[in-house]
Enzyme design. Structure first.
Site, PDB file in Angstrom:
ATOM      1  N   LYS A 193       9.582  -8.316  -5.241  1.00  0.00           N
ATOM      2  CA  LYS A 193      10.481  -7.815  -5.883  1.00  0.00           C
ATOM      3  C   LYS A 193      11.041  -8.539  -7.198  1.00  0.00           C
ATOM      4  O   LYS A 193      10.541 -10.646  -6.784  1.00  0.00           O
ATOM      5  CB  LYS A 193      11.830  -8.119  -5.064  1.00  0.00           C
ATOM      6  CG  LYS A 193      11.898  -6.639  -4.189  1.00  0.00           C
ATOM      7  CD  LYS A 193      12.857  -5.317  -5.668  1.00  0.00           C
ATOM      8  CE  LYS A 193      11.775  -4.070  -4.661  1.00  0.00           C
ATOM      9  NZ  LYS A 193      12.229  -2.939  -5.508  1.00  0.00           N
TER      10      LYS A 193
ATOM     11  N   GLU B 151       0.678  -5.657  -3.528  1.00  0.00           N
ATOM     12  CA  GLU B 151       1.659  -5.871  -2.202  1.00  0.00           C
ATOM     13  C   GLU B 151       1.353  -5.449  -0.488  1.00  0.00           C
ATOM     14  O   GLU B 151       1.010  -4.283  -0.762  1.00  0.00           O
ATOM     15  CB  GLU B 151       2.882  -5.096  -2.374  1.00  0.00           C
ATOM     16  CG  GLU B 151       4.086  -5.233  -2.001  1.00  0.00           C
ATOM     17  CD  GLU B 151       5.465  -4.788  -1.822  1.00  0.00           C
ATOM     18  OE1 GLU B 151       6.405  -4.775  -0.807  1.00  0.00           O
ATOM     19  OE2 GLU B 151       5.714  -3.794  -3.133  1.00  0.00           O
TER      20      GLU B 151
END
Length: 628
Positions: free
Chosen positions: A228, A212
């Site tokens: 997410k 990420e």
């Protein structure tokens, strides 16, 4: 005194290309000896430290380091967190005068006068078993607490996390091959290894392979890419496509992602030129070795004269690891979670000469407390997920299990393994074995696509040399490939096998299939509990759904109504070479087989490329079973 090999680096960085050139080369750098360390021992020191490091980078130096999640109140006093344990820093940065290009290959410390890295044995390591501070019952309880908060209008989403802990066994130099193994388990990540033992011992090393991006800032454009939405990878091609499609279309996962996108848009607007915040990509899927992940991209043009500490004040911690609204979510996180997060969920990254900064969100990140002897070294890793109103405790527990699978891949060194039949100087089914070892090398990221031909040549050369020294007789050949594509092979005479063999039924189901069941390696811990009892050749296995899978050393053939069947790979089993040959020749068909089918079978066989087709004494097996 620092117990670090001076020939080993202090830091390695392996980042994807910058956002404006996504097809460019990865950014790979090696850093040897820092000119100084910058350490914040209190949250109030973090903003000044970030700006000091950034100023050094703008002046031509390189900085590699991290900021702990608990540094947040030093940037924004309204953000509540737990306190770090006494003595643990809130930020650590190493400052370097230069960076060396790194090819991404394993680092080693060659002896004087010897640069043949291939001949250097690497230190071994062992991590695990990993102990969680939250079991499934605790996760389910906390998920229900969060759902109650959402129903009461307190929050929209909370990112709940827990900690995993493990001993680390190995000499200090083993931290580097362990990092390489973690990096292979999360390829294409924002990978950073920092040996900070000269600055602190807790944590003394950070091994981050996070997929990420927190934010990239070139002084004008800020890009952030929150992650997410998660789904476990499927066990075969069809189930993998279905898992990706479920993630892509899941209202829960899309809502979870969109909430954080809105939070990041709001955070970026605090440091952006008016009207410049954009969302160029929404709900993108990324295939990682153990999970599918969903990301979105949010960008903005930064205001002129902005300091790095101001960007951190606006964005830190990343909304993807807090929830929404951020302040209220963090208030409940501090109450719900059992321990401080530390580096996990903070920021890890690089400041390059000229001032460009790139930070990951340190998920999939291991920290190691490197206390001096006699204290044992301890490793820690955080795991978590975003909890929305649609979440269930059981579902989140499964997601945590899928996310922690990257650790299992890197817990200890292993080799790729092939067992071949060598008869009268000729190998049986050699092309299929070669294809399978290449597939395993690809799956475990031992080799890039352009390295697979090299692997094929090395395997062929090694086997040809072995065949020349064993021109007669029947032998079992054990072929091994390590993570540097070194190939070895040895042959042993193959004893005769009885015309009909006895097997036992496993007393318990196999664990859920993972990469070490779907590919053949020297790590066979999944099969350890299933050693055959005295008088039996092998053990017949089944999964938690009561479906037959395989034997510990071969695949399964079962005859029903005159037709021979074998379980599909989706049941969780090794794709054996003999199995594939018989399927292609039409001697077998795929079908889900259950324990009950044993009572209706006319025949049972163990399929193995070394021994061929072995007939199993079905009557002896049935006599040991309870009737259906």
């Amino acid at each position: 005194m620092l117990d670090q090999d001076p020939a080993l680096p202090t830091a390695l960085v392996d980042f994807p290309p910058p956002p404006e050139a996504p097809q460019g080369p990865r950014q790979r750098w090696r850093f040897d000896r820092p000119s100084r360390w910058l350490v914040a021992h209190d949250p109030s020191q973090v903003a000044g430290l970030l700006d000091a490091a950034h100023t050094l980078a703008q002046g031509g130096q390189w900085c590699v380091g991290w900021v702990a999640y608990e540094a947040a109140p030093g940037l924004n006093p309204h953000l509540p967190v737990k306190a770090l344990p006494p003595g643990q820093p809130y930020a650590v940065w190493a400052v370097f005068d230069q960076a060396l290009a790194w090819d991404g290959q394993p680092v080693a410390s060659p002896p004087a006068g010897n640069d043949a890295e291939a001949d250097i044995p690497r230190p071994l390591w062992q991590a695990g078993p990993w102990q969680a501070d939250l079991d499934q019952s605790a996760i389910e309880q906390k998920v229900e607490q969060i759902r109650s908060l959402i129903q009461a209008g307190e929050v929209y989403q909370i990112n709940l996390t827990g900690q995993l802990h493990s001993p680390f066994q190995g000499e200090p130099a083993a931290l580097w091959p362990w990092f390489m193994a973690l990096r292979r388990s999360q390829p294409q990540s924002y990978a950073v290894m920092l040996d900070a033992r000269a600055a602190c011992r807790v944590p003394g090393a950070v091994l981050s392979v996070s997929p990420e991006l927190f934010f990239d800032w070139d002084g004008e454009q800020i890009t952030t890419r929150p992650m997410k939405g998660t789904a476990p990878r499927g066990m075969d091609a069809d189930s993998d496509v279905a898992a990706a499609e479920h993630l892509r279309t899941s209202p829960k996962e899309r809502a979870e992602n969109l909430m954080i996108v809105d939070l990041l848009r709001n955070d970026l607007s605090r440091v952006a030129e008016v009207g410049s915040v954009r969302v160029p990509d929404l709900f993108e899927l990324h295939a990682l070795p153990t999970v599918w992940q969903m990301t979105s991209t949010v960008t903005a043009r930064s205001r002129a004269g902005l300091r790095l500490s101001e960007v951190f004040t606006a964005l830190f911690p990343c909304g993807s690891v807090t929830g929404a609204p951020k302040r209220q979510a963090m208030h409940h996180i501090a109450r719900l979670e059992r321990s401080a997060r530390g580096v996990y969920c903070g920021a890890v990254g690089l400041m390059a000469p000229g001032g460009r900064v790139t930070f990951n969100v340190p998920i999939r990140t291991v920290t190691v407390d490197t206390l001096p002897p006699p204290a044992p070294w301890r490793a820690h890793c955080g795991i978590g997920s975003g909890i929305t109103l649609d979440a269930t405790g059981a579902g989140e527990a499964r997601e945590w299990q899928a996310k922690r699978a990257f650790l299992h891949r890197a817990d200890a060194p292993f080799h790729l393994l092939e067992s071949l039949r060598l008869e009268s100087g000729q190998f049986a089914r050699l092309p299929a074995h070669l294809a399978r070892v290449q597939d395993a090398a690809r799956a475990f990221h031992f080799a890039d696509e352009d390295q697979l031909p090299t692997l094929a040549h090395r395997v062929s050369d090694t086997l040809s040399a072995l065949a020349r020294t064993h021109p007669t007789g029947v032998h079992k050949v054990r072929l091994l490939v390590d993570d540097r594509l070194h190939v070895t092979a040895e042959a042993a005479p193959l004893p005769d096998t009885a015309a009909s063999i006895r097997v036992a039924l496993a007393a318990q189901p196999m664990p859920p299939a993972d990469a070490f069941i779907r590919h053949k390696t020297t790590r066979r811990t999944a099969y350890t509990p299933f050693a055959p009892p005295p008088g039996c050749f092998d053990t017949l296995l089944y999964n938690a759904s009561g479906e037959l899978t395989e034997f510990t050393i071969g695949n399964l053939g079962l005859q029903l109504d005159g037709q021979w069947y074998t379980p599909p790979l989706s049941c969780g089993l090794l794709p054996g070479v003999m199995r594939a040959t018989l399927l292609s020749e039409g001697h077998l068909q795929e079908r889900r087989l259950t324990l009950d089918d044993l009572h209706h079978a006319q025949g049972l066989a163990l399929l193995n490329s070394v021994r061929g087709w072995l007939t199993v004494e079905l009557s002896a097996l049935l006599a040991s079973l309870t009737p259906p």
